[in-house]
Design a protein around this motif. Structure first.
Motif, PDB file in Angstrom:
ATOM      1  N   ARG A  27      26.790  34.551  28.694  1.00 39.99           N
ATOM      2  CA  ARG A  27      26.923  35.376  29.897  1.00 39.99           C
ATOM      3  C   ARG A  27      28.201  35.078  30.675  1.00 39.99           C
ATOM      4  O   ARG A  27      28.783  35.960  31.294  1.00 39.99           O
ATOM      5  CB  ARG A  27      25.705  35.152  30.803  1.00 39.99           C
ATOM      6  CG  ARG A  27      24.394  35.639  30.182  1.00 39.99           C
ATOM      7  CD  ARG A  27      23.209  35.390  31.091  1.00 39.99           C
ATOM      8  NE  ARG A  27      22.868  33.968  31.176  1.00 39.99           N
ATOM      9  CZ  ARG A  27      22.846  33.259  32.288  1.00 39.99           C
ATOM     10  NH1 ARG A  27      23.144  33.842  33.436  1.00 39.99           N
ATOM     11  NH2 ARG A  27      22.523  31.981  32.266  1.00 39.99           N
ATOM     12  N   PHE A  28      28.633  33.813  30.642  1.00 42.25           N
ATOM     13  CA  PHE A  28      29.824  33.380  31.372  1.00 42.25           C
ATOM     14  C   PHE A  28      30.723  32.620  30.394  1.00 42.25           C
ATOM     15  O   PHE A  28      30.575  31.405  30.234  1.00 42.25           O
ATOM     16  CB  PHE A  28      29.439  32.494  32.562  1.00 42.25           C
ATOM     17  CG  PHE A  28      28.400  33.097  33.465  1.00 42.25           C
ATOM     18  CD1 PHE A  28      28.725  34.118  34.344  1.00 42.25           C
ATOM     19  CD2 PHE A  28      27.085  32.646  33.430  1.00 42.25           C
ATOM     20  CE1 PHE A  28      27.760  34.674  35.176  1.00 42.25           C
ATOM     21  CE2 PHE A  28      26.118  33.189  34.255  1.00 42.25           C
ATOM     22  CZ  PHE A  28      26.460  34.212  35.129  1.00 42.25           C
ATOM     23  N   PRO A  29      31.638  33.311  29.728  1.00 46.42           N
ATOM     24  CA  PRO A  29      32.415  32.699  28.645  1.00 46.42           C
ATOM     25  C   PRO A  29      33.175  31.438  29.038  1.00 46.42           C
ATOM     26  O   PRO A  29      33.393  30.563  28.194  1.00 46.42           O
ATOM     27  CB  PRO A  29      33.382  33.814  28.242  1.00 46.42           C
ATOM     28  CG  PRO A  29      32.708  35.080  28.650  1.00 46.42           C
ATOM     29  CD  PRO A  29      31.959  34.743  29.899  1.00 46.42           C
ATOM     30  N   ALA A  62      44.783  27.711  30.500  1.00 45.40           N
ATOM     31  CA  ALA A  62      43.781  28.287  31.396  1.00 45.40           C
ATOM     32  C   ALA A  62      43.904  29.811  31.429  1.00 45.40           C
ATOM     33  O   ALA A  62      42.896  30.531  31.386  1.00 45.40           O
ATOM     34  CB  ALA A  62      43.916  27.705  32.801  1.00 45.40           C
ATOM     35  N   LEU A  63      45.149  30.306  31.500  1.00 47.07           N
ATOM     36  CA  LEU A  63      45.356  31.754  31.489  1.00 47.07           C
ATOM     37  C   LEU A  63      44.987  32.356  30.141  1.00 47.07           C
ATOM     38  O   LEU A  63      44.459  33.468  30.071  1.00 47.07           O
ATOM     39  CB  LEU A  63      46.817  32.086  31.820  1.00 47.07           C
ATOM     40  CG  LEU A  63      47.227  32.005  33.291  1.00 47.07           C
ATOM     41  CD1 LEU A  63      48.673  32.448  33.454  1.00 47.07           C
ATOM     42  CD2 LEU A  63      46.319  32.854  34.164  1.00 47.07           C
ATOM     43  N   VAL A  64      45.267  31.633  29.071  1.00 43.84           N
ATOM     44  CA  VAL A  64      44.892  32.118  27.742  1.00 43.84           C
ATOM     45  C   VAL A  64      43.387  32.355  27.682  1.00 43.84           C
ATOM     46  O   VAL A  64      42.914  33.396  27.228  1.00 43.84           O
ATOM     47  CB  VAL A  64      45.331  31.123  26.652  1.00 43.84           C
ATOM     48  CG1 VAL A  64      44.707  31.490  25.305  1.00 43.84           C
ATOM     49  CG2 VAL A  64      46.851  31.097  26.535  1.00 43.84           C
ATOM     50  N   ASN A  65      42.608  31.381  28.154  1.00 44.75           N
ATOM     51  CA  ASN A  65      41.150  31.528  28.145  1.00 44.75           C
ATOM     52  C   ASN A  65      40.690  32.675  29.031  1.00 44.75           C
ATOM     53  O   ASN A  65      39.764  33.416  28.687  1.00 44.75           O
ATOM     54  CB  ASN A  65      40.490  30.227  28.589  1.00 44.75           C
ATOM     55  CG  ASN A  65      40.471  29.185  27.479  1.00 44.75           C
ATOM     56  OD1 ASN A  65      40.444  29.512  26.300  1.00 44.75           O
ATOM     57  ND2 ASN A  65      40.495  27.923  27.861  1.00 44.75           N
ATOM     58  N   GLN A  66      41.341  32.839  30.188  1.00 46.82           N
ATOM     59  CA  GLN A  66      40.963  33.930  31.081  1.00 46.82           C
ATOM     60  C   GLN A  66      41.195  35.285  30.425  1.00 46.82           C
ATOM     61  O   GLN A  66      40.353  36.194  30.506  1.00 46.82           O
ATOM     62  CB  GLN A  66      41.755  33.833  32.383  1.00 46.82           C
ATOM     63  CG  GLN A  66      41.345  32.683  33.282  1.00 46.82           C
ATOM     64  CD  GLN A  66      42.180  32.618  34.544  1.00 46.82           C
ATOM     65  OE1 GLN A  66      42.720  33.627  35.002  1.00 46.82           O
ATOM     66  NE2 GLN A  66      42.321  31.427  35.102  1.00 46.82           N
ATOM     67  N   LEU A 114      41.398  35.880  27.169  1.00 43.89           N
ATOM     68  CA  LEU A 114      40.429  36.014  26.083  1.00 43.89           C
ATOM     69  C   LEU A 114      39.088  36.515  26.608  1.00 43.89           C
ATOM     70  O   LEU A 114      38.447  37.368  25.990  1.00 43.89           O
ATOM     71  CB  LEU A 114      40.239  34.666  25.381  1.00 43.89           C
ATOM     72  CG  LEU A 114      41.306  34.261  24.364  1.00 43.89           C
ATOM     73  CD1 LEU A 114      41.087  32.811  23.915  1.00 43.89           C
ATOM     74  CD2 LEU A 114      41.296  35.190  23.155  1.00 43.89           C
ATOM     75  N   ALA A 115      38.673  35.987  27.742  1.00 44.27           N
ATOM     76  CA  ALA A 115      37.401  36.426  28.328  1.00 44.27           C
ATOM     77  C   ALA A 115      37.464  37.898  28.721  1.00 44.27           C
ATOM     78  O   ALA A 115      36.500  38.649  28.535  1.00 44.27           O
ATOM     79  CB  ALA A 115      37.058  35.557  29.538  1.00 44.27           C
ATOM     80  N   ARG A 116      38.600  38.345  29.258  1.00 39.99           N
ATOM     81  CA  ARG A 116      38.738  39.745  29.661  1.00 39.99           C
ATOM     82  C   ARG A 116      38.750  40.682  28.456  1.00 39.99           C
ATOM     83  O   ARG A 116      38.250  41.802  28.527  1.00 39.99           O
ATOM     84  CB  ARG A 116      40.025  39.927  30.468  1.00 39.99           C
ATOM     85  CG  ARG A 116      40.008  39.251  31.826  1.00 39.99           C
ATOM     86  CD  ARG A 116      41.352  39.384  32.522  1.00 39.99           C
ATOM     87  NE  ARG A 116      41.371  38.692  33.804  1.00 39.99           N
ATOM     88  CZ  ARG A 116      42.420  38.624  34.606  1.00 39.99           C
ATOM     89  NH1 ARG A 116      43.556  39.223  34.249  1.00 39.99           N
ATOM     90  NH2 ARG A 116      42.364  37.971  35.745  1.00 39.99           N
ATOM     91  N   LEU A 117      39.328  40.222  27.357  1.00 43.20           N
ATOM     92  CA  LEU A 117      39.388  41.057  26.164  1.00 43.20           C
ATOM     93  C   LEU A 117      38.016  41.243  25.533  1.00 43.20           C
ATOM     94  O   LEU A 117      37.783  42.230  24.825  1.00 43.20           O
ATOM     95  CB  LEU A 117      40.339  40.435  25.136  1.00 43.20           C
ATOM     96  CG  LEU A 117      41.827  40.460  25.501  1.00 43.20           C
ATOM     97  CD1 LEU A 117      42.631  39.650  24.494  1.00 43.20           C
ATOM     98  CD2 LEU A 117      42.353  41.892  25.560  1.00 43.20           C
ATOM     99  N   ALA A 118      37.110  40.290  25.795  1.00 46.80           N
ATOM    100  CA  ALA A 118      35.732  40.392  25.284  1.00 46.80           C
ATOM    101  C   ALA A 118      35.723  40.706  23.788  1.00 46.80           C
ATOM    102  O   ALA A 118      35.152  41.707  23.346  1.00 46.80           O
ATOM    103  CB  ALA A 118      34.943  41.443  26.064  1.00 46.80           C
ATOM    104  N   ALA A 149      41.843  32.339  17.466  1.00 45.33           N
ATOM    105  CA  ALA A 149      43.030  31.521  17.688  1.00 45.33           C
ATOM    106  C   ALA A 149      44.300  32.347  17.556  1.00 45.33           C
ATOM    107  O   ALA A 149      45.279  32.131  18.285  1.00 45.33           O
ATOM    108  CB  ALA A 149      43.064  30.352  16.709  1.00 45.33           C
ATOM    109  N   SER A 150      44.303  33.304  16.628  1.00 42.88           N
ATOM    110  CA  SER A 150      45.461  34.173  16.469  1.00 42.88           C
ATOM    111  C   SER A 150      45.688  35.005  17.728  1.00 42.88           C
ATOM    112  O   SER A 150      46.823  35.152  18.198  1.00 42.88           O
ATOM    113  CB  SER A 150      45.262  35.092  15.257  1.00 42.88           C
ATOM    114  OG  SER A 150      46.378  35.936  15.069  1.00 42.88           O
ATOM    115  N   VAL A 151      44.610  35.547  18.289  1.00 47.36           N
ATOM    116  CA  VAL A 151      44.729  36.313  19.538  1.00 47.36           C
ATOM    117  C   VAL A 151      45.218  35.398  20.662  1.00 47.36           C
ATOM    118  O   VAL A 151      46.095  35.763  21.453  1.00 47.36           O
ATOM    119  CB  VAL A 151      43.389  36.960  19.907  1.00 47.36           C
ATOM    120  CG1 VAL A 151      43.501  37.694  21.242  1.00 47.36           C
ATOM    121  CG2 VAL A 151      42.943  37.934  18.817  1.00 47.36           C
ATOM    122  N   ALA A 152      44.658  34.185  20.740  1.00 46.18           N
ATOM    123  CA  ALA A 152      45.067  33.238  21.776  1.00 46.18           C
ATOM    124  C   ALA A 152      46.551  32.914  21.671  1.00 46.18           C
ATOM    125  O   ALA A 152      47.259  32.793  22.681  1.00 46.18           O
ATOM    126  CB  ALA A 152      44.233  31.961  21.666  1.00 46.18           C
TER     127      ALA A 152
END
Length: 338
Positions: free
Chosen positions: A92-94, A214-218, A220-224, A235-238
């Motif tokens: 629910r909260f990545p 930190a921004l990478v993870n944020q 990634l979470a938005r891209l869902a 990892a490739s997307v990151a």
């Protein structure tokens, strides 16, 4: 820390999808005490804090290593419950802060593992001349939100120095679990030349990239992304996000982190259709020349809702079309200035 490699290995080939670990077996659980709302039960497990060299009595931010062989059935059940709750929360909260950060296997004792991990946590950025370049920091690399990115950001030698004698490291990332099969290294002592006043040297270029995770993870979470994609795909997307964040800051001169995140999100989501859009191409030139001010909102206003809809229709699925990540890159995150 002086280490001796037992064999050569490649990070790209060392990670695979796996099921959440069973804590009823032997091995070690790596936990984040600060993520537990009730530390009473945790204290009864007689875990070993991973404490850096010359550290004081404040263990805030440090991990704990739990030898599962010393836990009774009730304690293991409690840990299993915490792990299951973490997994549910991550659905629910990545970006949820996990309590159980990893499951480790090694042939050495818990004291050796805890000491090794603790000694890797104090870092000091240095420049190419070997001079101090930045503030010393506590590096919380054990946090799986960090560790997962280190698996593609760090080169194999630097990564091997982190994991040391650990042969298997399981970690969660965006609701899935992954297994890293390392090539354990033999620890033969502390190399004073690698340290400055007890701090591990870390290249400033590595450290500057570290601040982007930190921004990478944020983003990634938005891209869902689909939850069932592999580690190498995510990892490739990151990797592409991190590159876009750097472009936003260094070439397009956006200093606000939210502006950088929005740019990276659009680059990965829409690709060339976004970067080469007729209305935006002149804007990129002006940004690079620092001839136009403004935030992301100013750029967003250049396109109409209909034009954004067209971008979405033209965008291809990013996961299968992105090239493999560069697993020889370097960087990190999870820091607290000291």
């Amino acid at each position: 820390m002086i280490v001796s490699k037992s064999s050569t290995w490649h990070l790209a080939d060392a990670i695979s999808d796996c099921q959440p670990p069973s804590l009823s077996r032997d091995g070690y659980a790596l936990v984040d005490p600060g993520a537990f709302s009730d530390a009473g039960e945790l204290a009864s497990l007689c875990g070993r804090m991973c404490v850096p060299i010359n550290w004081g009595k404040d263990f805030t931010g440090l991990p704990m290593l739990i030898d599962l062989r010393q836990c009774d059935a009730r304690q293991k059940e409690w840990l299993e419950s915490a792990l299951a709750d973490d997994l549910e929360a991550q659905q629910r909260f990545p970006l949820f802060r996990p309590r159980v950060c990893g499951y480790l296997e090694t042939l050495v004792s818990a004291d050796v593992v805890a000491s090794h991990l603790g000694q890797q946590m104090l870092v000091l950025p240095i420049d190419k001349s070997g001079n101090r370049s930045g503030s010393a920091a506590l590096w919380r690399f054990f946090d799986p939100r960090v560790f997962a990115n280190l698996c593609w950001l760090l080169d194999a030698d630097r990564f091997a120095a982190l994991t040391g004698p650990i042969s298997t490291w399981l970690f969660p990332w965006f609701g899935n679990w992954f297994e890293l099969a390392t090539s354990p290294v033999r620890i033969t002592g502390v190399n004073a030349a690698e340290r400055i006043a007890g701090f591990m040297r870390i290249d400033i270029e590595v450290w500057e990239r570290a601040q982007r995770v930190a921004l990478v993870n944020q983003v990634l979470a938005r891209l869902a992304l689909p939850p069932d994609i592999s580690w190498s795909q995510r990892a490739s997307v990151a990797n592409h996000i991190e590159t876009a964040v750097a472009v936003a800051k260094d070439r397009l001169h956006w200093d606000e982190r939210e502006d950088q995140a929005r740019y990276a999100e659009h680059v990965v989501r829409y690709g060339l259709a976004f970067l080469t859009h007729p209305k935006l191409a002149p804007y990129w030139t002006l940004r690079e020349a620092q001839r136009t001010p403004g935030s992301w909102a100013d750029l967003a206003a250049l396109l109409t809702t209909e034009e954004y809809d067209v971008l979405a229709q033209q965008a291809m699925n990013t996961v299968p079309t992105l090239p493999p990540a560069n697993f020889s890159n370097t960087a990190a995150l999870g820091t607290r200035d000291l």
